[in-house]
Design an enzyme around this catalytic site. Sequence first.
Site, PDB file in Angstrom:
ATOM      1  N   HIS A 234       0.791  -1.232   0.000  1.00 49.70           N
ATOM      2  CA  HIS A 234       0.000   0.000   0.000  1.00 49.70           C
ATOM      3  C   HIS A 234       0.819   1.276   0.000  1.00 49.70           C
ATOM      4  O   HIS A 234       0.241   2.362   0.048  1.00 49.70           O
ATOM      5  CB  HIS A 234      -0.931   0.040   1.212  1.00 49.70           C
ATOM      6  CG  HIS A 234      -2.124  -0.849   1.083  1.00 49.70           C
ATOM      7  ND1 HIS A 234      -3.304  -0.435   0.512  1.00 49.70           N
ATOM      8  CD2 HIS A 234      -2.313  -2.134   1.445  1.00 49.70           C
ATOM      9  CE1 HIS A 234      -4.175  -1.433   0.538  1.00 49.70           C
ATOM     10  NE2 HIS A 234      -3.590  -2.478   1.100  1.00 49.70           N
TER      11      HIS A 234
ATOM     12  N   LYS B  25      -9.351  13.989   3.811  1.00 50.91           N
ATOM     13  CA  LYS B  25      -8.456  12.832   3.866  1.00 50.91           C
ATOM     14  C   LYS B  25      -7.531  13.059   5.036  1.00 50.91           C
ATOM     15  O   LYS B  25      -7.531  14.146   5.623  1.00 50.91           O
ATOM     16  CB  LYS B  25      -7.664  12.687   2.567  1.00 50.91           C
ATOM     17  CG  LYS B  25      -6.978  13.993   2.139  1.00 50.91           C
ATOM     18  CD  LYS B  25      -6.231  13.885   0.828  1.00 50.91           C
ATOM     19  CE  LYS B  25      -7.112  13.778  -0.388  1.00 50.91           C
ATOM     20  NZ  LYS B  25      -6.911  12.568  -1.172  1.00 50.91           N
ATOM     21  N   ARG B  26      -6.734  12.043   5.424  1.00 53.22           N
ATOM     22  CA  ARG B  26      -5.752  12.266   6.477  1.00 53.22           C
ATOM     23  C   ARG B  26      -4.880  13.472   6.114  1.00 53.22           C
ATOM     24  O   ARG B  26      -4.610  13.729   4.929  1.00 53.22           O
ATOM     25  CB  ARG B  26      -4.879  11.021   6.654  1.00 53.22           C
ATOM     26  CG  ARG B  26      -5.620   9.871   7.304  1.00 53.22           C
ATOM     27  CD  ARG B  26      -6.115  10.232   8.670  1.00 53.22           C
ATOM     28  NE  ARG B  26      -5.009  10.345   9.585  1.00 53.22           N
ATOM     29  CZ  ARG B  26      -4.787   9.530  10.612  1.00 53.22           C
ATOM     30  NH1 ARG B  26      -5.623   8.553  10.872  1.00 53.22           N
ATOM     31  NH2 ARG B  26      -3.741   9.710  11.398  1.00 53.22           N
TER      32      ARG B  26
ATOM     33  N   LYS C  34       0.098  14.586   0.915  1.00 54.78           N
ATOM     34  CA  LYS C  34      -1.220  14.857   0.340  1.00 54.78           C
ATOM     35  C   LYS C  34      -1.401  16.345   0.024  1.00 54.78           C
ATOM     36  O   LYS C  34      -2.334  16.742  -0.670  1.00 54.78           O
ATOM     37  CB  LYS C  34      -2.319  14.371   1.277  1.00 54.78           C
ATOM     38  CG  LYS C  34      -2.373  12.836   1.415  1.00 54.78           C
ATOM     39  CD  LYS C  34      -3.445  12.416   2.405  1.00 54.78           C
ATOM     40  CE  LYS C  34      -3.544  10.910   2.632  1.00 54.78           C
ATOM     41  NZ  LYS C  34      -4.314  10.204   1.591  1.00 54.78           N
TER      42      LYS C  34
ATOM     43  N   THR D 153      -8.696   6.429  -2.533  1.00 56.53           N
ATOM     44  CA  THR D 153     -10.039   5.910  -2.755  1.00 56.53           C
ATOM     45  C   THR D 153     -11.055   7.039  -2.577  1.00 56.53           C
ATOM     46  O   THR D 153     -12.144   6.975  -3.150  1.00 56.53           O
ATOM     47  CB  THR D 153     -10.392   4.763  -1.781  1.00 56.53           C
ATOM     48  OG1 THR D 153     -10.045   5.162  -0.449  1.00 56.53           O
ATOM     49  CG2 THR D 153      -9.640   3.495  -2.156  1.00 56.53           C
TER      50      THR D 153
ATOM     51  N   LYS E  51     -14.677   8.035  -4.620  1.00 50.66           N
ATOM     52  CA  LYS E  51     -15.980   8.341  -4.024  1.00 50.66           C
ATOM     53  C   LYS E  51     -16.509   9.668  -4.570  1.00 50.66           C
ATOM     54  O   LYS E  51     -17.703   9.807  -4.858  1.00 50.66           O
ATOM     55  CB  LYS E  51     -15.867   8.405  -2.503  1.00 50.66           C
ATOM     56  CG  LYS E  51     -15.408   7.105  -1.851  1.00 50.66           C
ATOM     57  CD  LYS E  51     -15.086   7.319  -0.370  1.00 50.66           C
ATOM     58  CE  LYS E  51     -14.161   6.245   0.159  1.00 50.66           C
ATOM     59  NZ  LYS E  51     -13.532   6.632   1.452  1.00 50.66           N
TER      60      LYS E  51
HETATM   61  C1  LIG Z   1     -12.257   7.059   1.689  1.00 51.08           C
HETATM   62  C2  LIG Z   1     -11.827   7.492   3.024  1.00 51.08           C
HETATM   63  C3  LIG Z   1     -10.486   7.796   3.266  1.00 51.08           C
HETATM   64  C4  LIG Z   1      -9.428   7.722   2.179  1.00 51.08           C
HETATM   65  O1  LIG Z   1      -9.361   8.951   1.521  1.00 51.08           O
HETATM   66  P1  LIG Z   1      -8.146   9.308   0.521  1.00 51.08           P
HETATM   67  O2  LIG Z   1      -8.605  10.581  -0.096  1.00 51.08           O
HETATM   68  O3  LIG Z   1      -8.062   8.200  -0.463  1.00 51.08           O
HETATM   69  O4  LIG Z   1      -6.936   9.463   1.352  1.00 51.08           O
HETATM   70  C5  LIG Z   1     -10.124   8.192   4.528  1.00 51.08           C
HETATM   71  N1  LIG Z   1     -11.024   8.306   5.522  1.00 51.08           N
HETATM   72  C6  LIG Z   1     -12.336   8.044   5.322  1.00 51.08           C
HETATM   73  C7  LIG Z   1     -13.303   8.208   6.455  1.00 51.08           C
HETATM   74  C8  LIG Z   1     -12.778   7.612   4.079  1.00 51.08           C
HETATM   75  O5  LIG Z   1     -14.077   7.327   3.896  1.00 51.08           O
END
Ligand SMILES: *Cc1c(COP(=O)(O)O)cnc(C)c1O
Length: 829
Positions: A371, A562-563, A568, A670, A674
């Site tokens: 990952h 995101k984190r 990022k 991911t 979404k």
């Molecule tokens: C999808 C998701 C992530 C991952 O987000 P990235 O933009 O891919 O880093 C992190 N936290 C939550 C709660 C998510 O639903």
Amino acid sequence: MTDVALSSSTDEHSRTGLSADALRRAITDHLSYSIGRPATVLTPEHYYRALSLAVRDRMQQRWIASTQTFLDLSRKVTCYLSAEFLMGPQLGNNLLNLQIESAAREALAALGQDLDEVLTCEQEPGLGNGGLGRLAACYLDSLATLERPAIGYGIRYEFGIFDQEIRDGWQVEKTDNWLVNGNPWEIAKPDVNYRVNWGGHTEAYQDAAGVYRVRWVPQRTIKGISYDTPIQGYGVNTCNTLTLWSARAVESFALDAFNTGDYYRAVEDEVTSETVTKVLYPNDEPEAGKRLRLLQQYFFVSCSLQDILHILEDLACLPVTALSEQFALQLNDTHPSIGVAELMRLLIDERQLGWDEAWTITVAAFGYTNHTLLPEALETWPLALFAESLPRHLEIIYEINRRFLDEVRTAFPGDEDRARRMSLIGEEGGKTVRMAHLATVGSHAVNGVAALHSELLKSSVLKDFYELWPQRFSNKTNGVTPRRFVALSNPGLRGLLDETVGEGWLTDLNRLRDLEPFADDAVFRGRWRAVKRANKVRLAGFVRATTGVELDPDWMFDVQVKRIHEYKRQHLNVLHIIALYHRLKSDPGLTIPPRAFIFGGKAAPGYFMAKRIIKLINAVGETVNADPDVNRFLKVAFVPDFNVQNAEFIYPAADLSEQVSTAGKEASGTGNMKFMLNGALTIGTLDGANVEMRDEVGPENFFLFGLTESEVEAVKAGGYRPADYIATDAELSAVLDLISTGRFSRGDTEVFRPIVDTLRYTDPFLVLTDYASYMQCQQRVSDAWQDAESWTRMSILNTARSGKFSSDRAITEYCDDIWNVGPVNVQVD
Ligand SMILES: *Cc1c(COP(=O)(O)O)cnc(C)c1O
């Protein structure tokens, strides 16, 4: 949306009936007999628990039927080993997958309750940090929906990821007490328990047949007990299992053997044993020396492997040599990779198999998903820590390594440098055990999580392994479940999609292609915008309630959730905001298309820079939101406590999705998917799955900027000089000065110095290199936004072409190419 049984039928069983009437009776029963409160004291929280238990009953019937069917037919099962499962709230998803949402709403209404209010009573299990844990949850949803037998194995952390509060702009961490009110979804199975050893030493001996054997004399033993949660597939009978292990003291151990009569010492032992599954560790923090983290990993993997062998040998009555015919064991990152050595130990020491036979079984069983390429995130354990914690496993790893390096030397004679690079034991900076190497050597299949990432794996961190075993490597681009991330979280869009392309899209996301012609239909575009606007109104309400910031739903919603991490690059986004602020302040006559910048995400508690980036976002927000010169065009909100529950409000309300990581650093992402499913347009770099998203949607419907991965490497090789970019860009220079002179910190010139100094001098993530390209791209975004019809067209095409990013596609590929696990139809009578 159709409910399978809307009609009220009094002869339906109150444990299993799917009608509103049967559900109403079930809720009433549980209120009396499971919760035990008189009607006068009932709160929505009690109704939440009663409905959840009623829903669990309905899944239980399918769960038992599924488990029995898999055993009877002896069909192959995927075991997904993951230290994290970020499941999100369960009630809404289970109602959706059982197709009884309307029935539940009706049943509650008959009891004077509102389903939406009841749903908000759930405390989500935050058993993951972010994308990796959420991926595991999406994969469980797809495995069940595709009728593939599967067990998720993980850890039942008593405290999950911390709850985030924002005070004075800073992140404050609060304990996540998710279990205080109980968890109606799990069933404790204390009779399913295994012993796990730790520490001590090993002894060699000769067995009865005179064969050399080793026995492990541990320093201590703890017990893992299983808590099982049903995982219901959508529209099918398949109901799989998530097994989470919880640590307990081995009763009688302390009292009898060691501390006779010393009751309090025995209690103490229990307390320390239970700490093993107390708390989830945040990522993005160095784990060197975190003995408890190694113990957590070993603990859950050992319990899981013992459970798998118990099912194989005692329930299915098959020999251990049949392991890989019956089970596919997938390592979600290196966290469970100690499983390679543990399975060898279980086979050699506890079942007396020979090495070669045990190794063949092990490699055939395991697959490994990588990952990350970030060097600081590749797990290594100090040898000394490993030796005192898992002495037998270290011996086994040495033997694996000895045989493996023989193979390397045979394939590449005289190439000692290569053997040193590939060794399972790292020599640089103190000896370490390299877990990614252990996982790779011990698996028959190794995959990355997006096309670019998988290529980079083969050309960088696992290059030597690829040259030795090219056939082991493949790509499995991540995916997300359209059940949770469209149907559940975006009911408006779900209705429009059902009506436009039929309901099949929910289990066959490529059917969204049928939307394409509607992109040219002005009436349809109007309906599409109305759905998006309603979602923005909903999010604006949530933002107002949690932050006090007022957002106008007619503005562009520009979202980065995101984190928080330097790779990022939330700070690149902030630089853009400050540049717009600077322009508006410098030119009072200027007008720009108004935008709401929405952020969310947690920083690891020990990650100094990330926490300061949160403070910077909030500081800029405070200044911008309060300034009448700019707040007609710009607003900034930081949504606290980004988790799955909040995510369900946020993704559907976005117009623009920020995916701006330094190329080569985000393995897949991911969140990006979404957003795309929900019709957001992406501004992004050629990183992770962005590359494939752009390929799918077409470059004209994607806002691309920034260096490519190879250009990033070239800049780094040539010596990155941020000063060059500042010297040639007056606006950038002014933006950095605004931060460092305290414009957003009431004159405080220290608080953001670490961020600005990093950007100016050392930044490994090349924010300033991409700055100019990002600014130009954002200008194109603003221009495009002004043509609402054309923007809507692009939005529709993003959804229409998002089919590839369903976790159903990803799971089908894993099942076909790596696991060899087929569908099994489950009958329920
Ligand atoms: C999808 C998701 C992530 C991952 O987000 P990235 O933009 O891919 O880093 C992190 N936290 C939550 C709660 C998510 O639903």
